[in-house]
Design an enzyme around this catalytic site. Structure first.
Site: not given
Length: 200
Positions: A144-147
């Site tokens: 799950h993409l997270h910045q």
């Protein structure tokens, strides 16, 4: 008064046998659960994803700071510094190239909002912004993409994280979430899809 289980502990040198060496020990046993893999998803599905699960509960329980149309802001459960937050799409996607144009635009706008909010609440001297794509790049939860948005202060990279692999964070996560949520600008309410039977 005893410190709560999730609080850091400092040794009382006089309470132990032997010759004190002049050093204090900052014990952070709560970090061992992270090192041991607690909260790591068993697989890459959305059912195992802690970011997907966090969306389903209350903002307080999930440490969610704010919710937008396509992305949301959440605290890092294992922060590098006070105020360490992450920006994520609601959708369970792993790669930046999988974002829709709307998700990409809102993620960019929320990066600015996160910086402005953190500046107002904590007055940091700078920021680290980063997205790790894939396990090889260092992503702890790659599915799950997270910045990351990490506030930084001059001198915060002292001997503790460098030598002791320990980070002292002076504020409880619940307090950090409350402060940032209160300072985060109000978001427009997302339009609702018309339901069957609705009339104009």
């Amino acid at each position: 008064m005893d410190a709560p289980d999730d609080a850091a502990r400092v040794d009382d040198l006089a309470a132990h046998p032997g010759d004190p060496d002049g050093f204090q020990r900052l014990w952070t046993p709560h970090r061992m659960v992270y090192i041991g893999g607690q909260d790591k998803p068993a697989d890459a599905t959305s059912e195992q994803c802690p970011f997907c699960r966090a969306q389903q509960g209350s903002d307080e329980d999930g440490l969610i700071i704010a919710r937008g149309r396509t992305v949301f802001a959440i605290l890092n459960l294992y922060p590098y510094n006070a105020g360490h937050l992450m920006l994520l799409p609601y959708r369970h996607v792993s790669d930046y190239t999988e974002l829709t144009a709307d998700e990409q635009d809102e993620l960019s706008a929320w990066t600015r909002t996160a910086i402005e909010t953190l500046r107002a609440v904590y007055r940091p001297g700078g920021f680290n912004l980063g997205t790790n794509l894939g396990v090889a790049a260092g992503a702890g939860i790659a599915a799950h993409l997270h910045q990351h948005v990490v506030p930084r202060w001059v001198g915060d990279a002292n001997f503790l994280p460098i030598v002791g692999q320990t980070k002292a964070v002076p504020e409880l996560l619940a307090d950090t979430r409350a402060r940032l949520a209160a300072a985060w600008p109000a978001q427009p309410v997302p339009p609702t899809e018309p339901q069957e039977g609705d009339t104009e």
